[in-house]
Write an enzyme that holds these catalytic residues in place. Structure first.
Site, PDB file in Angstrom:
ATOM      1  N   SER A 141       0.872  -1.183   0.000  1.00 48.94           N
ATOM      2  CA  SER A 141       0.000   0.000   0.000  1.00 48.94           C
ATOM      3  C   SER A 141       0.903   1.224   0.000  1.00 48.94           C
ATOM      4  O   SER A 141       2.053   1.145   0.471  1.00 48.94           O
ATOM      5  CB  SER A 141      -0.858   0.007   1.275  1.00 48.94           C
ATOM      6  OG  SER A 141      -1.433   1.287   1.479  1.00 48.94           O
ATOM      7  N   TYR A 154      -1.914  -1.286  10.136  1.00 45.40           N
ATOM      8  CA  TYR A 154      -1.885  -1.305   8.666  1.00 45.40           C
ATOM      9  C   TYR A 154      -0.512  -0.863   8.165  1.00 45.40           C
ATOM     10  O   TYR A 154       0.080  -1.496   7.298  1.00 45.40           O
ATOM     11  CB  TYR A 154      -2.983  -0.391   8.120  1.00 45.40           C
ATOM     12  CG  TYR A 154      -3.321  -0.644   6.672  1.00 45.40           C
ATOM     13  CD1 TYR A 154      -4.101  -1.736   6.301  1.00 45.40           C
ATOM     14  CD2 TYR A 154      -2.865   0.209   5.664  1.00 45.40           C
ATOM     15  CE1 TYR A 154      -4.417  -1.978   4.970  1.00 45.40           C
ATOM     16  CE2 TYR A 154      -3.178  -0.029   4.334  1.00 45.40           C
ATOM     17  CZ  TYR A 154      -3.956  -1.122   3.992  1.00 45.40           C
ATOM     18  OH  TYR A 154      -4.255  -1.357   2.664  1.00 45.40           O
TER      19      TYR A 154
HETATM   20  N1  LIG Z   1      -8.715  -0.260  -1.717  1.00 35.93           N
HETATM   21  C1  LIG Z   1      -7.702   0.486  -1.352  1.00 35.93           C
HETATM   22  O1  LIG Z   1      -7.806   1.717  -1.258  1.00 35.93           O
HETATM   23  C2  LIG Z   1      -6.370  -0.156  -1.052  1.00 35.93           C
HETATM   24  C3  LIG Z   1      -5.238   0.669  -0.939  1.00 35.93           C
HETATM   25  C4  LIG Z   1      -4.005   0.091  -0.672  1.00 35.93           C
HETATM   26  C5  LIG Z   1      -3.906  -1.294  -0.515  1.00 35.93           C
HETATM   27  N2  LIG Z   1      -5.023  -2.066  -0.620  1.00 35.93           N
HETATM   28  C6  LIG Z   1      -4.856  -3.511  -0.437  1.00 35.93           C
HETATM   29  O2  LIG Z   1      -5.425  -4.207  -1.527  1.00 35.93           O
HETATM   30  C7  LIG Z   1      -5.712  -5.543  -1.115  1.00 35.93           C
HETATM   31  C8  LIG Z   1      -7.076  -5.938  -1.621  1.00 35.93           C
HETATM   32  O3  LIG Z   1      -8.052  -5.166  -0.948  1.00 35.93           O
HETATM   33  P1  LIG Z   1      -9.278  -4.489  -1.716  1.00 35.93           P
HETATM   34  O4  LIG Z   1      -9.013  -3.038  -1.769  1.00 35.93           O
HETATM   35  O5  LIG Z   1      -9.578  -5.208  -2.967  1.00 35.93           O
HETATM   36  O6  LIG Z   1     -10.422  -4.684  -0.607  1.00 35.93           O
HETATM   37  P2  LIG Z   1     -11.609  -5.750  -0.511  1.00 35.93           P
HETATM   38  O7  LIG Z   1     -12.104  -5.632   0.877  1.00 35.93           O
HETATM   39  O8  LIG Z   1     -12.569  -5.539  -1.625  1.00 35.93           O
HETATM   40  O9  LIG Z   1     -10.886  -7.158  -0.735  1.00 35.93           O
HETATM   41  C9  LIG Z   1     -10.131  -7.789   0.270  1.00 35.93           C
HETATM   42  C10 LIG Z   1     -10.456  -9.274   0.240  1.00 35.93           C
HETATM   43  O10 LIG Z   1      -9.606  -9.950   1.172  1.00 35.93           O
HETATM   44  C11 LIG Z   1     -10.390 -10.952   1.806  1.00 35.93           C
HETATM   45  N3  LIG Z   1      -9.797 -11.348   3.077  1.00 35.93           N
HETATM   46  C12 LIG Z   1      -9.759 -10.652   4.246  1.00 35.93           C
HETATM   47  N4  LIG Z   1      -9.158 -11.379   5.194  1.00 35.93           N
HETATM   48  C13 LIG Z   1      -8.809 -12.556   4.626  1.00 35.93           C
HETATM   49  C14 LIG Z   1      -8.159 -13.726   5.098  1.00 35.93           C
HETATM   50  N5  LIG Z   1      -7.755 -13.836   6.373  1.00 35.93           N
HETATM   51  N6  LIG Z   1      -7.950 -14.752   4.238  1.00 35.93           N
HETATM   52  C15 LIG Z   1      -8.368 -14.659   2.948  1.00 35.93           C
HETATM   53  N7  LIG Z   1      -9.003 -13.588   2.449  1.00 35.93           N
HETATM   54  C16 LIG Z   1      -9.216 -12.546   3.281  1.00 35.93           C
HETATM   55  C17 LIG Z   1     -11.763 -10.306   1.976  1.00 35.93           C
HETATM   56  O11 LIG Z   1     -12.772 -11.273   2.212  1.00 35.93           O
HETATM   57  C18 LIG Z   1     -11.903  -9.576   0.651  1.00 35.93           C
HETATM   58  O12 LIG Z   1     -12.530 -10.392  -0.326  1.00 35.93           O
HETATM   59  C19 LIG Z   1      -5.561  -5.557   0.410  1.00 35.93           C
HETATM   60  O13 LIG Z   1      -4.314  -6.145   0.750  1.00 35.93           O
HETATM   61  C20 LIG Z   1      -5.547  -4.085   0.773  1.00 35.93           C
HETATM   62  O14 LIG Z   1      -4.849  -3.824   1.963  1.00 35.93           O
HETATM   63  C21 LIG Z   1      -6.246  -1.541  -0.896  1.00 35.93           C
END
Ligand SMILES: NC(=O)c1ccc[n+]([C@@H]2O[C@H](COP(=O)([O-])OP(=O)(O)OC[C@H]3O[C@@H](n4cnc5c(N)ncnc54)[C@H](O)[C@@H]3O)[C@@H](O)[C@H]2O)c1
Length: 251
Positions: A141, A154
């Site tokens: 991130s 985080y």
């Molecule tokens: N959306 C943003 O702004 C953003 C920014 C920086 C980083 N990220 C990172 O992107 C990645 C994906 O997140 P996203 O934005 O698509 O959000 P999201 O919530 O749509 O997807 C995250 C997924 O991870 C799954 N998950 C959570 N805990 C889990 C576990 N213990 N085992 C297996 N699956 C699990 C959830 O069920 C969900 O489907 C994450 O690592 C998040 O930290 C997102």
């Protein structure tokens, strides 16, 4: 079909960046294993792939458990005979507390999913790839590089993903396994749902971005697919910001 004959695992595949990446890999001809704790969402992802004529299966996985991640990799190889791409993407947001008040159990929960889960994925996938080579992509991130208030678990976990990506690239180079990472900025996915409940706040957060809006998961998935492809054959050990420049300027 740049992923013809390739097998890819995507964790966090039930929504957001993970779901969009499953679809992108499948469109390129990969056989994709969609992994998530959320069975319903994961099965919807697989159904979306099949609607487009692609190949995918869902395996329920908790990335905070080493046994669960090892079992995921074993089942993927059992089903498709090989593993070429591992996208360690599952993650959760942070409980919001000043560091002085952060409950230790909440800190450990975030770190066990976002940080330890990536280690488990690198270890299990690396062992499955070491005869043939492959690509491992980790989701960090921009919060690995810049700080926000009240989110220390985080920051800790995503900073570790950056360091582990570099260290694993070095360890796995002799097996022809590339290890790279992405550092998304604000992307409109499930993880930001809690901000979207307050429309004024969501608009304010979006206005703080360089071009005033959040990214779409598909815009991240395209970068992930590029990093996994042969077009990125000389990219290794680095993390690529997918943030519309958010980490590049002072707010
Ligand atoms: N959306 C943003 O702004 C953003 C920014 C920086 C980083 N990220 C990172 O992107 C990645 C994906 O997140 P996203 O934005 O698509 O959000 P999201 O919530 O749509 O997807 C995250 C997924 O991870 C799954 N998950 C959570 N805990 C889990 C576990 N213990 N085992 C297996 N699956 C699990 C959830 O069920 C969900 O489907 C994450 O690592 C998040 O930290 C997102």
């Amino acid at each position: 079909m740049r992923f013809q004959d390739k097998v890819a695992i995507v964790t966090g595949a039930a929504s957001g960046i993970g779901r969009a990446s499953v679809l992108e890999f499948a469109r390129g001809g990969a056989r994709v294993v969609a992994a998530d704790v959320n069975r319903e969402g994961g099965e919807q992802t697989v159904a979306a792939v099949k609607t487009e004529g692609g190949e995918a299966i869902f395996i329920e996985t908790d990335t905070s458990s080493y046994e669960s991640v090892q079992s995921l990799v074993d089942q993927a190889v059992g089903q498709y005979g090989r593993l070429d791409i591992m996208f360690n993407n599952a993650g959760v947001g942070s409980p919001l507390h000043n560091v002085l008040d952060m409950p230790v159990d909440e800190y450990l929960k975030v770190v066990s999913i976002n940080q330890h889960g990536v280690f488990y994925g690198i270890k299990a996938a690396g062992n499955a790839m070491k005869e043939r080579g492959g690509v491992i992509i980790n989701t960090a991130s921009i919060y690995a590089y810049i700080a926000d208030r009240g989110k220390i678990p985080y920051h800790a976990s995503k900073g570790a993903v950056v360091s582990m990506t570099k260290a694993a690239a070095l360890d796995l180079a002799k097996f022809n396994i590339r290890v790279v990472g992405i550092a998304p900025g604000l992307i409109d996915t499930g993880i930001v749902t809690r901000w979207k409940g307050d429309e004024a706040l969501w608009n304010k957060i979006q206005r703080a971005q360089m071009r005033g809006k959040a990214g779409k998961p598909e815009e991240v998935a395209k970068v992930v697919a590029f990093l996994a492809s042969e077009d990125a054959s000389f990219l290794n050990g680095h993390i690529y910001c997918v943030d519309d420049g958010a980490a590049a300027f002072k707010r």
